[in-house]
Design an enzyme around this catalytic site. Structure first.
Site, PDB file in Angstrom:
ATOM      1  N   VAL A   1      -0.183  -5.619 -10.707  1.00  0.00           N
ATOM      2  CA  VAL A   1      -0.725  -3.036 -11.102  1.00  0.00           C
ATOM      3  C   VAL A   1       0.308  -2.272 -11.284  1.00  0.00           C
ATOM      4  CG1 VAL A   1      -1.793  -1.335  -9.646  1.00  0.00           C
ATOM      5  CG2 VAL A   1      -2.482  -3.621  -9.647  1.00  0.00           C
TER       6      VAL A   1
ATOM      7  N   ASN B   1      -3.932  -1.766   2.395  1.00  0.00           N
ATOM      8  CA  ASN B   1      -3.175  -1.808   1.008  1.00  0.00           C
ATOM      9  C   ASN B   1      -1.396  -1.719   0.946  1.00  0.00           C
ATOM     10  OD1 ASN B   1      -3.389  -1.264  -2.018  1.00  0.00           O
ATOM     11  ND2 ASN B   1      -2.654   0.188  -1.372  1.00  0.00           N
TER      12      ASN B   1
ATOM     13  N   TYR C   1       8.212 -11.371   0.746  1.00  0.00           N
ATOM     14  CA  TYR C   1       6.966 -10.973   0.219  1.00  0.00           C
ATOM     15  C   TYR C   1       5.829 -12.160   0.372  1.00  0.00           C
ATOM     16  CZ  TYR C   1       4.575  -8.651  -2.473  1.00  0.00           C
ATOM     17  OH  TYR C   1       2.749  -7.731  -3.192  1.00  0.00           O
TER      18      TYR C   1
ATOM     19  N   LYS D   1       2.344 -12.064   2.464  1.00  0.00           N
ATOM     20  CA  LYS D   1       1.131 -11.802   1.497  1.00  0.00           C
ATOM     21  C   LYS D   1       0.578 -13.395   1.934  1.00  0.00           C
ATOM     22  CE  LYS D   1       1.412  -8.092  -0.064  1.00  0.00           C
ATOM     23  NZ  LYS D   1       0.048  -6.940   0.361  1.00  0.00           N
TER      24      LYS D   1
END
Length: 210
Positions: free
Chosen positions: A151, A53, A119, A123
């Site tokens: 989130v 995570n 990023y 990912k």
């Protein structure tokens, strides 16, 4: 995620800055793995869940002006550390153990966002790692890179304070109540993990699950 798993009766081994390990540091990760905590934790388990995570959206900015040390730290945290942890768990698992691996991915892995080149690339690397491991067909191993939605974390606050072309979209999501709470995001991820067909799609999004 850790709190929910503990409440469900899982024996959780957590590693993070809060536990004293800088996952963006190659030396710190190597030292933590070398002390045998992962191997000892999973050696006798018949069911193992690894959730990768930790991550960073930094550095944000136009390519050509990004600090080299920030790029290196992002690649270590977002890519190298999850791959090393996955390798450690798979190497240490007991014969016949059921292993599920979740890479927490992002919609940014699947569509470009201007100013987020590092990023997006890191990912996307997790997405491809999940695909490649799934293609190996290791007995008892299921893996998926899962996008959790947008989130309401400290990372989102950092994004709203940064300068990039689509920043206003993230500001609007926050002001309009469009962010998912961390608890709801964790619940959605764990519902996906619990499905009997988890891993059949190695690149997944909780927003596609019903």
């Amino acid at each position: 995620l850790a709190a929910r798993l503990r409440a469900e009766g899982w024996d959780v081994l957590g590693v993070s800055r809060a536990s004293g390990v800088d996952l963006a540091s190659p030396d710190a990760v190597a030292a933590w793995l070398a002390d045998g905590a992962v191997a000892a934790h999973v050696a006798d388990a018949d069911e193992v869940l690894l959730v990768n995570n930790a991550g960073t959206v930094a550095p944000i900015g136009v390519s050509g002006g990004l600090p080299a040390d920030a790029v290196q730290a992002a690649v270590q945290l977002n890519v190298t550390t999850p791959l090393l942890l996955t390798e450690a768990v798979l190497a240490a698992r007991a014969p016949g153990a059921d292993v599920r691996v979740v890479h927490v991915s992002s919609g940014a892995a699947r569509r470009p966002i201007t100013g987020w080149a590092v990023y997006c690339a890191t990912k996307a690397a997790l997405d491809m790692h999940a695909r490649a491991v799934a293609a190996e067909g290791l007995p008892g191993v299921r893996i998926a890179a899962v996008a959790p939605g947008v989130v309401d974390t400290d990372m989102q606050a950092h994004i709203r304070g940064a300068d990039f072309p689509t920043r206003d979209r993230f500001v609007d999501l926050a002001t309009s109540g469009g962010l998912t709470s961390p608890d709801d995001a964790a619940a959605a991820i764990l519902r996906l993990v619990a499905r009997p067909d988890f891993g059949e799609r190695p690149v997944a999004d909780v927003r596609d699950e019903h």
